[in-house]
Design an enzyme around this catalytic site. Structure first.
Site, short mmCIF file in Angstrom:
data_model
loop_
_atom_site.label_atom_id
_atom_site.label_comp_id
_atom_site.label_asym_id
_atom_site.label_seq_id
_atom_site.Cartn_x
_atom_site.Cartn_y
_atom_site.Cartn_z
N HIS A 267 0.88 -1.19 0.00
CA HIS A 267 0.00 0.00 0.00
C HIS A 267 0.90 1.23 0.00
O HIS A 267 1.68 1.44 -0.92
CB HIS A 267 -0.92 -0.11 1.23
CG HIS A 267 -2.04 0.89 1.29
ND1 HIS A 267 -2.39 1.71 0.24
CD2 HIS A 267 -2.92 1.20 2.30
CE1 HIS A 267 -3.42 2.47 0.60
NE2 HIS A 267 -3.75 2.19 1.85
N HIS A 308 -1.82 -2.48 -9.82
CA HIS A 308 -2.77 -1.88 -8.89
C HIS A 308 -3.98 -2.78 -8.80
O HIS A 308 -4.38 -3.37 -9.79
CB HIS A 308 -3.18 -0.48 -9.37
CG HIS A 308 -3.77 0.35 -8.30
ND1 HIS A 308 -5.10 0.27 -7.95
CD2 HIS A 308 -3.21 1.25 -7.45
CE1 HIS A 308 -5.33 1.09 -6.95
NE2 HIS A 308 -4.20 1.69 -6.62
N ASP A 365 2.95 5.60 -7.14
CA ASP A 365 4.14 5.57 -6.29
C ASP A 365 5.43 5.41 -7.06
O ASP A 365 6.51 5.59 -6.51
CB ASP A 365 4.02 4.44 -5.27
CG ASP A 365 3.01 4.80 -4.22
OD1 ASP A 365 3.00 5.97 -3.82
OD2 ASP A 365 2.23 3.93 -3.82
N1 CMC Z 1 5.56 -7.18 -10.31
C1 CMC Z 1 5.49 -8.42 -10.87
N2 CMC Z 1 4.34 -9.14 -10.97
C2 CMC Z 1 3.23 -8.59 -10.46
C3 CMC Z 1 3.23 -7.32 -9.86
C4 CMC Z 1 4.46 -6.61 -9.79
N3 CMC Z 1 4.51 -5.40 -9.22
N4 CMC Z 1 2.00 -7.01 -9.44
C5 CMC Z 1 1.22 -8.06 -9.76
N5 CMC Z 1 1.96 -9.02 -10.38
C6 CMC Z 1 1.47 -10.27 -10.97
C7 CMC Z 1 1.14 -11.30 -9.89
O1 CMC Z 1 2.26 -12.12 -9.62
C8 CMC Z 1 0.02 -12.05 -10.54
O2 CMC Z 1 0.56 -12.92 -11.52
P1 CMC Z 1 -0.18 -14.32 -11.86
O3 CMC Z 1 -1.51 -13.95 -12.42
O4 CMC Z 1 0.73 -14.97 -12.84
O5 CMC Z 1 -0.27 -15.06 -10.55
C9 CMC Z 1 -0.77 -10.98 -11.30
O6 CMC Z 1 0.21 -9.96 -11.60
C10 CMC Z 1 -1.91 -10.34 -10.49
O7 CMC Z 1 -1.38 -9.92 -9.25
P2 CMC Z 1 -2.17 -9.88 -7.89
O8 CMC Z 1 -1.19 -9.93 -6.76
O9 CMC Z 1 -3.26 -10.89 -7.92
O10 CMC Z 1 -2.82 -8.44 -7.99
P3 CMC Z 1 -3.46 -7.65 -6.79
O11 CMC Z 1 -4.53 -6.83 -7.39
O12 CMC Z 1 -3.82 -8.55 -5.67
O13 CMC Z 1 -2.24 -6.74 -6.29
C11 CMC Z 1 -0.75 -4.95 -5.91
C12 CMC Z 1 -2.11 -5.38 -6.50
C13 CMC Z 1 -0.67 -3.41 -5.98
C14 CMC Z 1 -0.67 -5.36 -4.43
C15 CMC Z 1 0.39 -5.60 -6.71
O14 CMC Z 1 0.30 -5.24 -8.08
C16 CMC Z 1 1.77 -5.28 -6.15
O15 CMC Z 1 2.24 -5.96 -5.24
N6 CMC Z 1 2.45 -4.21 -6.72
C17 CMC Z 1 3.71 -3.76 -6.18
C18 CMC Z 1 3.49 -2.90 -4.93
C19 CMC Z 1 2.94 -1.53 -5.27
O16 CMC Z 1 3.43 -0.84 -6.15
N7 CMC Z 1 1.92 -1.11 -4.50
C20 CMC Z 1 1.36 0.23 -4.61
C21 CMC Z 1 -0.06 0.24 -5.06
S1 CMC Z 1 -0.58 1.88 -5.54
C22 CMC Z 1 -0.59 2.77 -4.07
C23 CMC Z 1 -1.76 2.51 -3.23
O17 CMC Z 1 -2.90 2.60 -3.71
O18 CMC Z 1 -1.55 2.25 -2.02
#
Ligand code: CMC
Length: 430
Positions: A267, A308, A365
């Site tokens: 987050h 995201h 971010d």
């Molecule tokens: N790098 C590599 N792979 C990723 C990433 C990433 N940053 N984000 C998602 N994936 C992959 C993930 O491994 C999954 O792959 P598969 O379908 O093969 O299993 C797929 O994309 C979907 O990911 P998810 O974890 O199910 O997606 P989510 O919606 O649960 O997670 C997230 C969203 C923001 C937690 C995630 O994208 C992440 O960890 N990003 C990096 C951290 C980040 O930048 N966070 C800030 C968010 S914006 C600020 C805020 O609003 O707080």
């Protein structure tokens, strides 16, 4: 059966129910499952709330597929172009943009609640000298309830309004004090002749021995970042504020809980994690290797600042911030090799099938950390900066929820996966 209901028959039991469909002013219709358990004996399961609305809210609207973000109906691009953080805070809280008189009164009120109680300083001195500023912020904001307990009747609209003003006003003072404490500098009083962001920069960087000369772009960039971070509907920290608020807890406790939720790297902690990642990559030539690692699920490495939960398109805030990032570096004359790494990384990921297929674009971010770094704000303060801005959203949601007579305590159910009933075994027979 009305068009506004969906019929559900449970295959095994034949039990039936009619679930109402609720329509908001924008966005998909929502199935109201409130009566599901009573009618069918079933719970629903939605890990991470991917398809579940937790409340009704009139504050912020996001269309993640189209990359749309509206505060009270106004597109983020127009607010970024024309508004200021304090005006946006007023808008989020009150639902309408202020006229000139309302804006003046609001600014005056915020400005005159910026001071910190002297005892709070003593409280801060209880922290270890190298405490993380987020830990300090969380503790000190929670402690404000002890200072304003005579105006903590959450059923009193004036008490609620005052708490919201105090939180928006004091957050930068406490944030800057946490930073100065961690580096052993004396805490600065807020200078009320300055505007919100300029005042914060002075509290951060002014030393008693010499005047501080700030380029106007610094406060402008900060104000823009604060507008972009001010609210984002039911994100993890805002949902936390609402969940804690649903118990009737005081607003300082609710916002302290929001700060704790924001700290996580998935987050608000992501902007700090982005900088650490860019430093770790070190050089544009190493970007391809980092992208490969991010695609390898066994590596445990993700590209911080990408992806995201809601935006499956370019984050509209990232586009605005990208432009400001270049402006800040140009006007401050900062040449930062980390920006080269960031540009290379952005381009590499946007072209890569893995990221394209999963719709993983740079988020807000990705660039905010580079701007903060250029402004001289240390990495440990990045999430604190996010918290200052998001306070506007947290208090707007808390006020909305507190004024809503239909609010119920948030109490989710679970799928129990533990041991079935069994009898206690004495220690000598285990
Ligand atoms: N790098 C590599 N792979 C990723 C990433 C990433 N940053 N984000 C998602 N994936 C992959 C993930 O491994 C999954 O792959 P598969 O379908 O093969 O299993 C797929 O994309 C979907 O990911 P998810 O974890 O199910 O997606 P989510 O919606 O649960 O997670 C997230 C969203 C923001 C937690 C995630 O994208 C992440 O960890 N990003 C990096 C951290 C980040 O930048 N966070 C800030 C968010 S914006 C600020 C805020 O609003 O707080």
């Amino acid at each position: 059966m009305s068009a506004k209901h969906a019929a559900l028959t449970v295959a095994d039991s034949g039990k039936q129910t009619e679930l109402p469909l609720i329509e908001g002013s924008l966005g998909p219709a929502t199935l109201d499952i409130g009566r599901l358990y009573r009618d069918t004996g079933l719970f629903t399961f939605d890990q991470g709330f991917v398809s579940t609305a937790s409340c009704k809210s009139a504050i912020t609207y996001i269309d993640g597929d189209q990359g749309v973000l509206l505060y009270r109906g106004y597109p983020i691009e127009q607010l970024a172009q024309n508004s200021s953080f304090l005006e946006v805070a007023y808008l989020l809280i009150n639902g309408e943009l202020p006229d000139a008189g309302q804006a003046q009164v609001f600014e005056h009120e915020v400005t005159h609640h910026t001071m910190m109680h002297e005892s709070l300083k003593t409280f801060m001195h209880g922290f270890h000298y190298d405490a993380h500023p987020m830990a300090m912020l969380c503790g000190v904001i929670g402690s404000l309830a002890a200072f304003y307990h005579e105006q903590l009747d959450i059923d009193d609209a004036e008490h609620r309004r005052l708490a919201a003003i105090r939180l928006i006003a004091k957050m930068p003072t406490i944030a800057a004090a946490a930073y100065r404490y961690s580096i052993g500098w004396p805490i600065r009083f807020p200078r009320n002749n300055l505007e919100y962001c300029e005042r914060f920069l002075h509290m951060m960087f002014e030393v008693p021995s010499e005047p501080l000369h700030l380029k106007p772009v610094a406060a402008r960039a900060l104000d823009l970042l604060f507008i972009l971070h001010a609210d984002h509907e039911q994100n993890a920290s805002t949902s936390t504020v609402r969940l804690v608020g649903s118990t009737g807890a005081n607003p300082y406790a609710c916002v302290a809980a929001g700060i704790a939720a924001l700290w996580g790297p998935a987050h608000g902690g992501a902007n700090e994690a982005v900088l650490k990642m860019l430093e770790e990559i070190g050089d544009a030539s190493q970007v391809a290797r980092a992208v490969q690692r991010a695609k390898d699920k066994d590596s445990g490495f993700r590209l911080m600042g990408f992806g995201h939960r809601v935006y499956k398109n370019y984050d509209p805030r990232a586009a605005i911030i990208r432009e400001m990032c270049h402006k800040v570096l140009d006007e401050l004359g900062v040449s930062d090799p980390l920006l080269d790494v960031a540009m290379e990384l952005e381009q590499a990921a946007l072209k890569d099938d893995y990221f394209v297929e999963r719709k993983l674009y740079p988020n807000v971010d990705f660039y905010s950390g580079i701007i903060y770094k250029a402004l001289g704000i240390p990495t440990s303060m990045f999430t604190v900066m996010f918290a200052i801005a998001r306070t506007a959203g947290w208090v707007a949601h808390w006020l909305e929820q507190s004024a809503d007579a239909s609010t119920k305590i948030g109490r989710p159910r679970q799928i129990y996966t533990g041991a079935v009933r069994r009898d206690y075994v004495a220690v000598d027979r285990r």
